[in-house]
Design an enzyme around this catalytic site. Structure first.
Site, short mmCIF file in Angstrom:
data_model
loop_
_atom_site.label_atom_id
_atom_site.label_comp_id
_atom_site.label_asym_id
_atom_site.label_seq_id
_atom_site.Cartn_x
_atom_site.Cartn_y
_atom_site.Cartn_z
N LYS A 165 -11.62 -5.20 7.35
CA LYS A 165 -10.38 -5.00 6.60
C LYS A 165 -10.43 -3.73 5.76
O LYS A 165 -9.45 -2.98 5.68
CB LYS A 165 -10.09 -6.21 5.71
CG LYS A 165 -8.79 -6.07 4.92
CD LYS A 165 -8.60 -7.18 3.92
CE LYS A 165 -7.35 -6.92 3.07
NZ LYS A 165 -7.17 -7.92 2.00
N ASP A 171 0.53 -1.00 -6.29
CA ASP A 171 1.40 -2.14 -6.02
C ASP A 171 1.51 -2.25 -4.51
O ASP A 171 1.59 -1.23 -3.81
CB ASP A 171 2.78 -1.98 -6.66
CG ASP A 171 3.49 -3.31 -6.80
OD1 ASP A 171 2.80 -4.36 -6.84
OD2 ASP A 171 4.74 -3.33 -6.89
N THR A 172 1.45 -3.48 -4.06
CA THR A 172 1.46 -3.73 -2.62
C THR A 172 2.58 -4.68 -2.26
O THR A 172 2.84 -5.65 -2.98
CB THR A 172 0.11 -4.34 -2.17
OG1 THR A 172 -0.92 -3.36 -2.33
CG2 THR A 172 0.15 -4.76 -0.71
N TYR A 212 -2.05 -13.01 1.48
CA TYR A 212 -1.46 -13.31 2.79
C TYR A 212 -2.42 -13.02 3.95
O TYR A 212 -2.03 -13.10 5.11
CB TYR A 212 -0.19 -12.48 2.98
CG TYR A 212 0.91 -12.78 2.00
CD1 TYR A 212 1.92 -13.69 2.30
CD2 TYR A 212 0.97 -12.15 0.76
CE1 TYR A 212 2.95 -13.97 1.40
CE2 TYR A 212 1.98 -12.41 -0.15
CZ TYR A 212 2.97 -13.32 0.18
OH TYR A 212 3.99 -13.59 -0.72
N PHE A 265 -7.78 -12.67 0.81
CA PHE A 265 -6.98 -13.32 -0.23
C PHE A 265 -5.51 -13.08 0.06
O PHE A 265 -5.15 -12.35 0.98
CB PHE A 265 -7.36 -12.79 -1.62
CG PHE A 265 -7.05 -11.32 -1.83
CD1 PHE A 265 -5.92 -10.92 -2.52
CD2 PHE A 265 -7.91 -10.33 -1.34
CE1 PHE A 265 -5.64 -9.58 -2.73
CE2 PHE A 265 -7.64 -8.98 -1.54
CZ PHE A 265 -6.50 -8.61 -2.23
N ASN A 267 -7.60 -8.15 -10.95
CA ASN A 267 -7.74 -8.92 -9.71
C ASN A 267 -9.11 -8.61 -9.09
O ASN A 267 -9.35 -7.50 -8.63
CB ASN A 267 -6.61 -8.54 -8.75
CG ASN A 267 -6.61 -9.36 -7.49
OD1 ASN A 267 -7.63 -9.49 -6.81
ND2 ASN A 267 -5.46 -9.90 -7.14
N LYS A 318 -9.13 -7.24 -5.47
CA LYS A 318 -8.75 -5.82 -5.38
C LYS A 318 -9.88 -4.93 -5.89
O LYS A 318 -10.20 -3.90 -5.29
CB LYS A 318 -7.48 -5.55 -6.19
CG LYS A 318 -6.19 -6.05 -5.59
CD LYS A 318 -5.02 -5.59 -6.43
CE LYS A 318 -3.69 -6.02 -5.86
NZ LYS A 318 -2.56 -5.50 -6.67
#
Length: 205
Positions: free
Chosen positions: A186, A70-71, A165, A163, A11, A14
């Site tokens: 962020k 993992d999120t 949500y 990206f 990704n 990420k």
């Protein structure tokens, strides 16, 4: 000389976030960088299970120090959904036939919340780090790091950056969504930033 470590993802969003947070001291390799093009299974029942599953796969097959994350986005009014299904939420709900469809995921979540007054939610990131230990009596060294950020789900999309949500998640203490705040802000306050900060502290000794 930079320390090399694999981040078990392809990704690009990420990767960019993590590389920026870890800084120039580390060379963060993607799955593609090490020639791993297979679809690593994520069949765990928790974020921790999935993170460990991905890290173990890379560590055992490629023999390289690595970490995986993992999120999950957990929404109070939806009893903690989408949770472990965050990346595939719309597909899991039958909202779309496509997997990992960010646009559909957001549409699905907004649809499921349209009559809900409680908009509280939180993001949680779990990172599993697997390294070859200094103590050679151990086979592996496994550690976990977590990061959480509280906030609300906005009624509509706001902002063009980020990206997933990000356009509908407004963190506590701010009047803008992640997508409005931008990458620099962020990367200081997000769930992933908090987990990666702990990871960086451990990696830097």
């Amino acid at each position: 000389m930079k320390k090399r470590i694999v981040f078990a993802t392809n990704n690009e969003h990420k990767l960019s976030e993590v590389r920026q947070i870890l800084g120039d001291e580390f060379e963060v390799l993607s799955l593609a960088d090490i020639g791993c093009h297979e679809d690593i299974p994520e069949t765990g029942q928790t974020l921790k299970d999935n993170a460990l599953q991905k890290a173990e796969y890379v560590f055992n097959k490629y023999g390289m120090d690595c970490f995986a994350d993992d999120t999950g986005l957990e929404v109070e009014a939806l009893d903690g959904a989408p949770g472990v299904h965050t990346a595939r939420y719309a597909a899991e709900c039958g909202f779309t036939d496509k997997d990992h469809d960010s646009t559909a995921n957001v549409d699905c979540l907004l649809h499921n919340l349209k009559d809900k007054e409680n908009r509280h939610a939180h993001f949680c990131t779990i990172i599993a780090l697997m390294r070859h230990p200094e103590d050679r009596l151990c086979m592996t060294d496994v550690t976990f790091y977590s990061g959480i950020v509280e906030g609300i789900i906005t009624p509509e999309r706001r902002g063009e950056q980020g990206f997933g949500y990000d356009p509908i998640f407004q963190p506590d203490g701010y009047d803008k969504t992640f997508a409005e705040l931008g990458v620099d802000v962020k990367n200081q306050i997000s769930h992933r930033a908090r987990a990666v900060a702990k990871l960086a502290y451990a990696l830097k000794g």
